[in-house]
Design a protein around this motif. Structure first.
Motif, PDB file in Angstrom:
ATOM      1  N   UNK A 101     -33.988-100.047  90.684  1.00 41.85           N
ATOM      2  CA  UNK A 101     -33.221-100.766  90.056  1.00 41.85           C
ATOM      3  C   UNK A 101     -34.012-101.545  88.793  1.00 41.85           C
ATOM      4  N   UNK A 102     -33.364-101.964  87.814  1.00 41.97           N
ATOM      5  CA  UNK A 102     -33.955-102.650  86.780  1.00 41.97           C
ATOM      6  C   UNK A 102     -34.550-103.946  87.219  1.00 41.97           C
ATOM      7  N   UNK A 103     -33.838-104.743  88.445  1.00 38.14           N
ATOM      8  CA  UNK A 103     -34.397-105.953  88.996  1.00 38.14           C
ATOM      9  C   UNK A 103     -35.732-105.501  89.635  1.00 38.14           C
ATOM     10  N   UNK A 104     -35.823-104.334  90.366  1.00 32.05           N
ATOM     11  CA  UNK A 104     -36.892-104.057  91.202  1.00 32.05           C
ATOM     12  C   UNK A 104     -38.335-103.963  90.205  1.00 32.05           C
ATOM     13  N   UNK A 105     -37.883-103.347  88.909  1.00 38.31           N
ATOM     14  CA  UNK A 105     -38.781-103.295  87.978  1.00 38.31           C
ATOM     15  C   UNK A 105     -39.191-104.467  87.406  1.00 38.31           C
ATOM     16  N   UNK A 106     -38.271-105.366  87.005  1.00 42.87           N
ATOM     17  CA  UNK A 106     -38.535-106.691  86.801  1.00 42.87           C
ATOM     18  C   UNK A 106     -39.430-107.379  87.458  1.00 42.87           C
ATOM     19  N   UNK A 107     -39.212-107.404  89.063  1.00 45.44           N
ATOM     20  CA  UNK A 107     -39.924-108.050  89.880  1.00 45.44           C
ATOM     21  C   UNK A 107     -41.156-107.520  89.968  1.00 45.44           C
ATOM     22  N   UNK A 108     -41.535-106.160  89.871  1.00 49.49           N
ATOM     23  CA  UNK A 108     -42.885-105.663  89.914  1.00 49.49           C
ATOM     24  C   UNK A 108     -43.715-106.099  88.763  1.00 49.49           C
ATOM     25  N   UNK A 109     -43.139-106.441  87.513  1.00 48.47           N
ATOM     26  CA  UNK A 109     -43.569-106.843  86.311  1.00 48.47           C
ATOM     27  C   UNK A 109     -43.425-108.539  86.039  1.00 48.47           C
ATOM     28  N   UNK A 110     -43.408-109.156  87.182  1.00 48.30           N
ATOM     29  CA  UNK A 110     -43.236-110.586  87.229  1.00 48.30           C
ATOM     30  C   UNK A 110     -44.155-111.394  86.272  1.00 48.30           C
ATOM     31  N   UNK A 111     -45.456-110.869  86.288  1.00 49.29           N
ATOM     32  CA  UNK A 111     -46.522-111.564  85.590  1.00 49.29           C
ATOM     33  C   UNK A 111     -46.148-111.474  84.062  1.00 49.29           C
ATOM     34  N   UNK A 112     -45.155-110.631  83.409  1.00 43.63           N
ATOM     35  CA  UNK A 112     -44.814-110.723  82.153  1.00 43.63           C
ATOM     36  C   UNK A 112     -43.709-111.525  81.799  1.00 43.63           C
ATOM     37  N   UNK A 113     -42.992-112.016  82.753  1.00 40.51           N
ATOM     38  CA  UNK A 113     -41.641-113.007  82.567  1.00 40.51           C
ATOM     39  C   UNK A 113     -40.739-112.204  81.716  1.00 40.51           C
ATOM     40  N   UNK A 114     -40.286-111.040  81.919  1.00 39.41           N
ATOM     41  CA  UNK A 114     -39.437-110.339  81.329  1.00 39.41           C
ATOM     42  C   UNK A 114     -38.033-110.655  81.772  1.00 39.41           C
ATOM     43  N   UNK A 115     -37.023-110.456  80.948  1.00 43.32           N
ATOM     44  CA  UNK A 115     -35.494-110.703  81.286  1.00 43.32           C
ATOM     45  C   UNK A 115     -35.076-109.321  81.699  1.00 43.32           C
ATOM     46  N   UNK A 116     -34.038-109.334  82.385  1.00 43.80           N
ATOM     47  CA  UNK A 116     -33.412-108.139  82.989  1.00 43.80           C
ATOM     48  C   UNK A 116     -32.873-107.310  81.977  1.00 43.80           C
ATOM     49  N   UNK A 117     -32.480-107.900  80.767  1.00 39.86           N
ATOM     50  CA  UNK A 117     -31.800-107.205  79.785  1.00 39.86           C
ATOM     51  C   UNK A 117     -32.903-106.581  78.947  1.00 39.86           C
ATOM     52  N   UNK A 118     -34.190-107.107  78.968  1.00 41.02           N
ATOM     53  CA  UNK A 118     -35.440-106.397  78.349  1.00 41.02           C
ATOM     54  C   UNK A 118     -35.759-105.149  79.054  1.00 41.02           C
ATOM     55  N   UNK A 119     -35.837-105.379  80.396  1.00 41.55           N
ATOM     56  CA  UNK A 119     -36.181-104.246  81.264  1.00 41.55           C
ATOM     57  C   UNK A 119     -34.870-103.013  80.993  1.00 41.55           C
ATOM     58  N   UNK A 120     -33.773-103.346  81.320  1.00 39.24           N
ATOM     59  CA  UNK A 120     -32.921-102.736  80.829  1.00 39.24           C
ATOM     60  C   UNK A 120     -32.842-101.854  79.719  1.00 39.24           C
ATOM     61  N   UNK A 121     -33.232-102.615  78.377  1.00 34.93           N
ATOM     62  CA  UNK A 121     -33.384-101.872  77.261  1.00 34.93           C
ATOM     63  C   UNK A 121     -34.589-100.969  77.171  1.00 34.93           C
ATOM     64  N   UNK A 122     -35.664-101.204  77.957  1.00 39.37           N
ATOM     65  CA  UNK A 122     -36.786-100.513  78.033  1.00 39.37           C
ATOM     66  C   UNK A 122     -36.422 -99.136  78.782  1.00 39.37           C
ATOM     67  N   UNK A 123     -35.745 -99.420  79.883  1.00 38.97           N
ATOM     68  CA  UNK A 123     -35.245 -98.219  80.875  1.00 38.97           C
ATOM     69  C   UNK A 123     -34.417 -97.255  79.934  1.00 38.97           C
ATOM     70  N   UNK A 124     -33.483 -97.784  79.099  1.00 39.30           N
ATOM     71  CA  UNK A 124     -32.634 -97.065  78.255  1.00 39.30           C
ATOM     72  C   UNK A 124     -33.356 -96.194  77.292  1.00 39.30           C
ATOM     73  N   UNK A 125     -34.545 -96.754  76.673  1.00 40.31           N
ATOM     74  CA  UNK A 125     -35.212 -96.100  75.801  1.00 40.31           C
ATOM     75  C   UNK A 125     -35.694 -94.982  76.516  1.00 40.31           C
ATOM     76  N   UNK A 126     -36.646 -95.194  77.561  1.00 37.73           N
ATOM     77  CA  UNK A 126     -37.300 -94.125  78.374  1.00 37.73           C
ATOM     78  C   UNK A 126     -36.271 -93.065  78.814  1.00 37.73           C
ATOM     79  N   UNK A 127     -34.939 -93.475  79.066  1.00 40.72           N
ATOM     80  CA  UNK A 127     -33.946 -92.398  79.579  1.00 40.72           C
ATOM     81  C   UNK A 127     -33.733 -91.321  78.256  1.00 40.72           C
TER      82      UNK A 127
END
Length: 113
Positions: free
Chosen positions: A23-49
């Protein structure tokens, strides 16, 4: 296909390293060192899709994402794209082979057999 921007590549690295959809939250947690918002991760996942690099499937209230191809397949596609752009493929290959370390040259020879 051009190389991925840094954040997209980081998200893909997380997905490629996982042995199941995330999930986006799983990705966010894996990248916790970057302090990304869930919305940012969702935006990136949407672009990749949209680029055809990930697929998503509904899982409860969230979506789970997985890569459409392996990291190695993606790298091979990038290499083909670069080679296809060369006006002289033979010269590009020769130049590339001149920079390949001996161990990789042996691997290439073995694979070509």
């Amino acid at each position: 296909m051009p190389p991925l921007p840094d954040l997209e590549r980081a998200v893909m690295d997380v997905l490629w390293s996982a042995d199941h959809p995330l999930t986006a939250r799983d990705v966010q947690q894996a990248l916790s060192d970057r302090a990304l918002a869930t919305t940012t991760v969702l935006t990136v996942l949407g672009r990749l899709e949209r680029k055809g690099l990930v697929s998503r499937a509904k899982a409860g209230r969230a979506y789970q994402y997985r890569p459409r191809s392996s990291r190695e397949e993606h790298i091979a596609e990038l290499m083909r794209d670069v080679l296809d752009a060369a006006p002289d493929r033979a010269a590009a290959l020769a130049s590339f082979l001149g920079t390949v370390p001996p161990d990789d040259r042996k691997t290439l020879r073995d694979l070509l057999r």
